[in-house]
Write a protein that holds these residues in place. Structure first.
Motif, mmCIF file in Angstrom:
data_model
loop_
_atom_site.group_PDB
_atom_site.id
_atom_site.type_symbol
_atom_site.label_atom_id
_atom_site.label_comp_id
_atom_site.label_asym_id
_atom_site.label_seq_id
_atom_site.Cartn_x
_atom_site.Cartn_y
_atom_site.Cartn_z
ATOM 1 N N ASP A 87 0.837 -1.194 0.000
ATOM 2 C CA ASP A 87 0.000 0.000 0.000
ATOM 3 C C ASP A 87 0.874 1.247 0.000
ATOM 4 O O ASP A 87 0.659 2.173 -0.774
ATOM 5 N N LEU A 88 1.884 1.251 0.849
ATOM 6 C CA LEU A 88 2.789 2.396 0.928
ATOM 7 C C LEU A 88 3.559 2.582 -0.375
ATOM 8 O O LEU A 88 3.608 3.671 -0.932
ATOM 9 N N PHE A 89 4.143 1.521 -0.896
ATOM 10 C CA PHE A 89 4.967 1.632 -2.095
ATOM 11 C C PHE A 89 4.134 1.881 -3.349
ATOM 12 O O PHE A 89 4.637 2.396 -4.339
ATOM 13 N N GLY A 90 2.868 1.523 -3.296
ATOM 14 C CA GLY A 90 1.991 1.752 -4.424
ATOM 15 C C GLY A 90 1.466 3.177 -4.506
ATOM 16 O O GLY A 90 0.859 3.556 -5.506
ATOM 17 N N ARG A 91 1.719 3.958 -3.499
ATOM 18 C CA ARG A 91 1.265 5.343 -3.522
ATOM 19 C C ARG A 91 2.111 6.144 -4.504
ATOM 20 O O ARG A 91 3.321 5.936 -4.623
ATOM 21 N N ARG A 92 1.432 7.040 -5.174
ATOM 22 C CA ARG A 92 2.088 7.860 -6.185
ATOM 23 C C ARG A 92 3.332 8.535 -5.620
ATOM 24 O O ARG A 92 3.292 9.125 -4.552
ATOM 25 N N TRP A 93 4.433 8.402 -6.311
ATOM 26 C CA TRP A 93 5.719 9.028 -6.041
ATOM 27 C C TRP A 93 6.539 8.366 -4.930
ATOM 28 O O TRP A 93 7.708 8.702 -4.759
ATOM 29 N N ALA A 94 5.996 7.430 -4.189
ATOM 30 C CA ALA A 94 6.742 6.852 -3.060
ATOM 31 C C ALA A 94 8.025 6.161 -3.523
ATOM 32 O O ALA A 94 9.108 6.427 -2.981
ATOM 33 N N LEU A 95 7.923 5.289 -4.508
ATOM 34 C CA LEU A 95 9.118 4.580 -4.972
ATOM 35 C C LEU A 95 10.115 5.533 -5.619
ATOM 36 O O LEU A 95 11.328 5.368 -5.467
ATOM 37 N N ARG A 96 9.622 6.524 -6.326
ATOM 38 C CA ARG A 96 10.530 7.489 -6.958
ATOM 39 C C ARG A 96 11.318 8.257 -5.907
ATOM 40 O O ARG A 96 12.521 8.484 -6.047
ATOM 41 N N ILE A 97 10.655 8.658 -4.836
ATOM 42 C CA ILE A 97 11.343 9.366 -3.755
ATOM 43 C C ILE A 97 12.413 8.470 -3.148
ATOM 44 O O ILE A 97 13.560 8.898 -2.945
ATOM 45 N N LEU A 98 12.073 7.230 -2.885
ATOM 46 C CA LEU A 98 13.055 6.291 -2.332
ATOM 47 C C LEU A 98 14.217 6.095 -3.294
ATOM 48 O O LEU A 98 15.375 6.023 -2.875
ATOM 49 N N TRP A 99 13.909 6.006 -4.570
ATOM 50 C CA TRP A 99 14.969 5.826 -5.567
ATOM 51 C C TRP A 99 15.925 7.016 -5.563
ATOM 52 O O TRP A 99 17.139 6.851 -5.644
ATOM 53 N N GLU A 100 15.392 8.204 -5.456
ATOM 54 C CA GLU A 100 16.239 9.400 -5.456
ATOM 55 C C GLU A 100 17.115 9.488 -4.203
ATOM 56 O O GLU A 100 18.181 10.094 -4.231
ATOM 57 N N LEU A 101 16.675 8.868 -3.132
ATOM 58 C CA LEU A 101 17.457 8.898 -1.884
ATOM 59 C C LEU A 101 18.467 7.761 -1.796
ATOM 60 O O LEU A 101 19.188 7.654 -0.804
ATOM 61 N N ARG A 102 18.545 6.921 -2.813
ATOM 62 C CA ARG A 102 19.366 5.713 -2.733
ATOM 63 C C ARG A 102 20.855 5.985 -2.558
ATOM 64 O O ARG A 102 21.555 5.187 -1.957
ATOM 65 N N GLU A 103 21.364 7.096 -3.064
ATOM 66 C CA GLU A 103 22.802 7.342 -3.016
ATOM 67 C C GLU A 103 23.238 8.297 -1.912
ATOM 68 O O GLU A 103 24.346 8.207 -1.423
ATOM 69 N N ARG A 104 22.327 9.223 -1.562
ATOM 70 C CA ARG A 104 22.712 10.223 -0.554
ATOM 71 C C ARG A 104 21.476 10.952 -0.050
ATOM 72 O O ARG A 104 20.448 10.949 -0.719
ATOM 73 N N PRO A 105 21.594 11.604 1.096
ATOM 74 C CA PRO A 105 20.475 12.397 1.603
ATOM 75 C C PRO A 105 20.190 13.583 0.675
ATOM 76 O O PRO A 105 21.108 14.128 0.048
#
Length: 100
Positions: free
Chosen positions: A5-23
């Motif tokens: 449910d959390l990961f299926g929300r719009r933009w959630a995975l994209r935000i996590l992806w953008e944080l993958r390398e650094r804050p």
């Protein structure tokens, strides 16, 4: 809240992806996610933080240890997406040459 449910929300995975390398701060996240509104960004950040996946630090929003482990789980999906995008591009190139 269930993970899907959390990961299926719009933009959630994209935000996590953008944080993958650094804050990153909120402005940097907005700049990297064209079309994302600030209200949706802050809602997702609250949800991800309350789920223990990200934390807000002096350097910006960053993945927690749990969030970093999710990145490891998503890496195979990214590998697949790269292969898929290449296949799509090849299919388009093949169609373009047939139409010429």
């Amino acid at each position: 809240m269930a993970a899907m449910d959390l990961f299926g929300r719009r933009w959630a995975l994209r935000i996590l992806w953008e944080l993958r390398e650094r804050p990153l701060g909120a402005r940097a996240l907005l700049a990297r996610c064209e079309g994302l509104s600030s209200s949706v960004l802050y809602q997702r950040l609250r949800e991800l933080a309350s789920s223990g996946i990200i934390a807000n630090s002096a350097d910006g929003y960053e993945l927690t240890r749990l969030g970093a482990a999710l990145g490891d789980a998503l890496r195979p999906l990214d590998d697949w997406a790269t292969v898929w995008a290449q296949a799509q591009a090849q299919a388009r190139d093949g169609q373009d040459s047939l139409e010429a």
